[in-house]
Design a protein around this motif. Structure first.
Motif, PDB file in Angstrom:
ATOM      1  N   ARG A 155      13.801 -13.279   3.176  1.00  0.00           N
ATOM      2  CA  ARG A 155      13.875 -11.815   3.026  1.00  0.00           C
ATOM      3  C   ARG A 155      14.295 -11.434   1.611  1.00  0.00           C
ATOM      4  N   ARG A 156      15.236 -12.174   1.063  1.00  0.00           N
ATOM      5  CA  ARG A 156      15.677 -11.887  -0.309  1.00  0.00           C
ATOM      6  C   ARG A 156      14.538 -12.112  -1.304  1.00  0.00           C
ATOM      7  N   ILE A 157      13.815 -13.207  -1.115  1.00  0.00           N
ATOM      8  CA  ILE A 157      12.677 -13.497  -2.003  1.00  0.00           C
ATOM      9  C   ILE A 157      11.653 -12.370  -1.936  1.00  0.00           C
ATOM     10  N   GLU A 158      11.352 -11.953  -0.688  1.00  0.00           N
ATOM     11  CA  GLU A 158      10.363 -10.874  -0.497  1.00  0.00           C
ATOM     12  C   GLU A 158      10.820  -9.591  -1.183  1.00  0.00           C
ATOM     13  N   ARG A 159      12.102  -9.257  -1.015  1.00  0.00           N
ATOM     14  CA  ARG A 159      12.620  -8.020  -1.606  1.00  0.00           C
ATOM     15  C   ARG A 159      12.581  -8.064  -3.129  1.00  0.00           C
ATOM     16  N   ILE A 160      12.969  -9.185  -3.692  1.00  0.00           N
ATOM     17  CA  ILE A 160      13.020  -9.297  -5.150  1.00  0.00           C
ATOM     18  C   ILE A 160      11.613  -9.296  -5.753  1.00  0.00           C
ATOM     19  N   LEU A 161      10.645  -9.865  -5.032  1.00  0.00           N
ATOM     20  CA  LEU A 161       9.281  -9.927  -5.549  1.00  0.00           C
ATOM     21  C   LEU A 161       8.497  -8.642  -5.326  1.00  0.00           C
ATOM     22  N   GLU A 162       9.034  -7.697  -4.546  1.00  0.00           N
ATOM     23  CA  GLU A 162       8.305  -6.456  -4.265  1.00  0.00           C
ATOM     24  C   GLU A 162       7.927  -5.699  -5.538  1.00  0.00           C
ATOM     25  N   PRO A 163       8.848  -5.527  -6.516  1.00  0.00           N
ATOM     26  CA  PRO A 163       8.436  -4.852  -7.760  1.00  0.00           C
ATOM     27  C   PRO A 163       7.337  -5.613  -8.498  1.00  0.00           C
ATOM     28  N   VAL A 164       7.364  -6.945  -8.408  1.00  0.00           N
ATOM     29  CA  VAL A 164       6.312  -7.738  -9.050  1.00  0.00           C
ATOM     30  C   VAL A 164       4.979  -7.468  -8.377  1.00  0.00           C
ATOM     31  N   ARG A 165       5.011  -7.410  -7.037  1.00  0.00           N
ATOM     32  CA  ARG A 165       3.774  -7.120  -6.302  1.00  0.00           C
ATOM     33  C   ARG A 165       3.214  -5.754  -6.698  1.00  0.00           C
ATOM     34  N   LEU A 166       4.099  -4.767  -6.779  1.00  0.00           N
ATOM     35  CA  LEU A 166       3.655  -3.435  -7.157  1.00  0.00           C
ATOM     36  C   LEU A 166       3.112  -3.423  -8.584  1.00  0.00           C
ATOM     37  N   ARG A 167       3.783  -4.160  -9.470  1.00  0.00           N
ATOM     38  CA  ARG A 167       3.299  -4.220 -10.853  1.00  0.00           C
ATOM     39  C   ARG A 167       1.921  -4.862 -10.924  1.00  0.00           C
ATOM     40  N   HIS A 168       1.737  -5.959 -10.165  1.00  0.00           N
ATOM     41  CA  HIS A 168       0.426  -6.609 -10.132  1.00  0.00           C
ATOM     42  C   HIS A 168      -0.638  -5.668  -9.575  1.00  0.00           C
TER      43      HIS A 168
END
Length: 463
Positions: A115-128
Motif C-alpha cells: 500500500r505504501r509503494i502504491e501511494r508513493i508511486l501515485e504521483p509518478v503514475r499521474l506524471r506519466h
C-alpha cells in the motif's frame, strides 16, 4: 495502473529479506532490481534509474543514509523509502527530513508495504499519464498533420516553425473559412515551449456580446445580477499557455479596448474588480475577415490591428494549393478507413478530375465532408463520380461546377477569335473588378495566384 512500467530498487544486506521483498513486490507486477550493499545500490540506481528505492538504513560499504544523501544531491525529486529496525526509528525519521518519502520497520506487514509503494508511486503514475497525453497531443498536432506540399503551404510551414520557437509572439492567422486556421493555432501551441500549459479557445462570434467580457476576463461576486460567486475568465485559465481568439474580427469595439490592454500590459481586470491581474500567455487570433478593411470601416481598432498583426500567417485557399487536393483526399480516406473499418482504397480518374476542377469555396473543410460522404456511399473499394455531390460533379456528367462559367457561355464568331486576346482581356477585367488584388482575381478565374502571375507576366502586366 500498469505496474510493469515501474522499476523498484531493493537494497538490503540480508539476502533472505532482500529475496522476500523482491518476491512480494514482483508478484504485483513491478520490475525489481536488487543490491546487497550501499555501493552496489548506487551503481544499480545509476544504471536502472528506478522509480522508487527501498534502502536498508544499515548496510556495509555505504550506509542507507549515505546512499540517500547522494541520491538526493543528484536528484532531489527521487522517491525513497527507508527500511529500519525498531531501534532505528529516530534515524528513519531523520532520513525523512533528508528527503525520504517514508520508512517501514522490520518485520513489516506485506500488504502494508504494498500500500505504501502504491501511494508513493501515485504521483509518478499521474506524471506519466500527463506526459503520455502531452506526447499524444504533440504528435496529433505535429506540423506534418497539415497535409500538403504546394509552394504556398511550404511558406506557411516555415512561418509556423519560426513562431513556435518564439512562445511570446502574438500571431494573427487569416484565411477563408475552412482553410484550417484552428489547426494551425493548435500546431503552434503544441510545438512551442508552452505545450505543457493550457490552450484556451474562444469563438468571439459565438458568444453573445454582453457575455463576452465576463467570459474573457471573469467577474467578481456581485458584479452584476446573477454573479453569485467569483468566476475566473478564460484569459486567467490560459495563464502560462495560449489564448486562441477565433473570429476576432467580430469582436465588439468596447471589448477591443480591453483586449488591447491585455496585449500591451499583460494585465486584466475582472468585471466588477478593482485590481489589475498579471498574466503570462501567448495570444493567437484568427479571422476570415479583411481586418484592414474593417479598420477603414471603423469596425475594428487600428491600434489593436497593429498589435495583433505582429506575425501574420495567411492560409491559402485550397484552389491556390496546386497539387494538394489529391494528397488531402488520400489522407482523409486513410483516416476514414481506420475509423469506420471500411477499405475504400482508390478514387476513379473521372471522380478525381471532378475534385480537381471544383473551386472548393468551403476549402479543406468542404473537401473533408465531400470525401466522408463519398466514403459512406462507395459500394466497393473505389469512389466513383456518382458518389460525389451534384455541385462537385457539376450538376451532371461532364458538367462544370455550379456557379462557374464555361466555354459555352461565350459565342465563337464565325471568323474565329484571338484566344490570347480573350485571355488578356479576362485578366484585365478580373484585376479591375478586384481593384488589383491578385489573390481575389485568381479566385474569380479559378486559378492559383502563381498561375495568375505567370499569365500577367506573359502579357507584360507585371512591373
Amino acid at each position: 495502473m500498469d505496474r510493469s512500467k515501474y522499476t523498484i530498487l531493493v537494497a538490503d544486506d540480508e539476502e533472505l529479506l532482500r529475496w522476500s521483498i523482491k518476491e512480494i513486490v514482483s508478484r504485483k507486477g513491478y520490475r525489481v532490481v536488487v543490491a546487497a550493499n550501499g555501493r552496489e545500490a548506487l551503481e544499480v540506481y545509476h544504471r536502472d534509474h528506478p522509480d522508487l528505492s527501498l534502502l536498508d538504513i544499515q548496510m556495509p560499504e555505504l550506509t542507507g543514509m549515505e546512499v540517500l544523501k547522494q541520491i538526493m544531491a543528484e536528484e532531489p525529486q527521487a522517491l525513497v523509502v527507508m527500511i529500519s529496525a525498531y531501534g532505528q526509528v529516530e534515524r528513519a525519521v531523520a532520513a525523512c527530513r533528508l528527503g525520504a518519502q517514508d520508512f517501514v520497520c522490520k518485520p513489516f506487514d506485506n500488504d502494508d508495504l504494498l500500500r505504501r509503494i502504491e501511494r508513493i508511486l501515485e504521483p509518478v503514475r499521474l506524471r506519466h499519464q500527463v506526459e503520455g497525453l502531452l506526447a499524444d497531443q504533440r504528435q496529433r498536432y505535429a506540423i506534418d498533420q497539415i497535409v500538403g506540399q504546394s509552394e504556398s503551404l511550404r511558406e506557411v510551414f516555415t512561418l509556423i516553425r519560426k513562431v513556435a520557437a518564439t512562445p511570446n509572439t502574438t500571431v494573427l492567422i487569416t484565411g477563408e473559412s475552412g482553410t484550417g486556421k484552428d489547426l494551425v493555432a493548435k500546431v503552434i501551441h503544441h510545438q512551442s515551449a508552452r505545450a505543457e500549459q493550457p490552450m484556451v479557445e474562444i469563438n468571439c462570434a459565438a458568444i453573445p456580446e454582453h457575455l463576452l467580457e465576463s467570459e474573457l476576463f471573469g467577474h467578481e461576486k456581485g458584479s452584476f445580477t446573477g454573479a453569485g460567486e467569483r468566476k475566473l475568465g478564460l484569459v486567467e485559465r490560459a495563464n502560462g499557455g495560449t489564448l486562441f481568439l477565433d473570429e476576432v474580427g467580430d469582436m465588439a469595439l468596447d471589448l477591443q479596448a480591453k483586449l488591447l490592454r491585455l496585449l500591451e500590459n499583460r494585465t486584466i481586470r475582472r468585471v466588477g474588480g478593482v485590481d489589475d491581474l498579471g498574466v503570462d500567455l501567448r495570444v493567437i487570433a484568427a479571422t476570415n475577415r479583411d481586418l484592414s478593411k474593417r479598420v477603414e470601416e471603423g469596425a475594428f481598432r487600428a491600434d489593436l490591428y497593429y498589435r495583433l498583426n505582429v506575425l501574420p500567417i495567411r492560409l491559402p485557399a485550397l484552389r491556390e494549393r496546386h497539387g494538394d487536393a489529391p494528397l488531402l483526399v488520400r489522407f482523409f480516406l486513410d483516416r476514414l478507413n481506420r475509423e469506420m473499418g471500411k477499405q475504400v482504397r482508390t478514387i476513379g480518374e473521372d471522380a478525381l478530375a471532378c475534385l480537381s476542377a471544383y473551386a472548393w469555396p468551403g476549402n479543406v473543410r468542404e473537401l473533408k465532408n465531400v470525401i466522408e460522404r463519398a466514403h459512406i456511399l462507395a459500394d466497393g473499394e473505389r469512389i466513383e463520380v456518382s458518389d460525389l455531390p451534384a455541385e462537385v460533379r457539376g450538376g451532371g456528367a461532364g458538367g462544370a461546377p455550379a456557379g462557374v462559367a464555361t466555354a459555352t457561355a461565350f459565342g465563337l464568331p464565325e471568323q474565329g477569335i484571338d484566344l490570347e486576346e480573350v485571355e488578356r482581356r479576362l485578366l484585365t477585367d478580373a484585376l479591375a473588378r478586384t481593384q488589383g488584388n491578385q489573390t481575389q482575381a485568381a479566385a474569380l478565374l479559378r486559378l492559383g495566384r502563381d498561375a495568375l502571375r505567370y499569365r500577367m507576366k506573359k502579357f507584360g502586366m507585371l512591373e
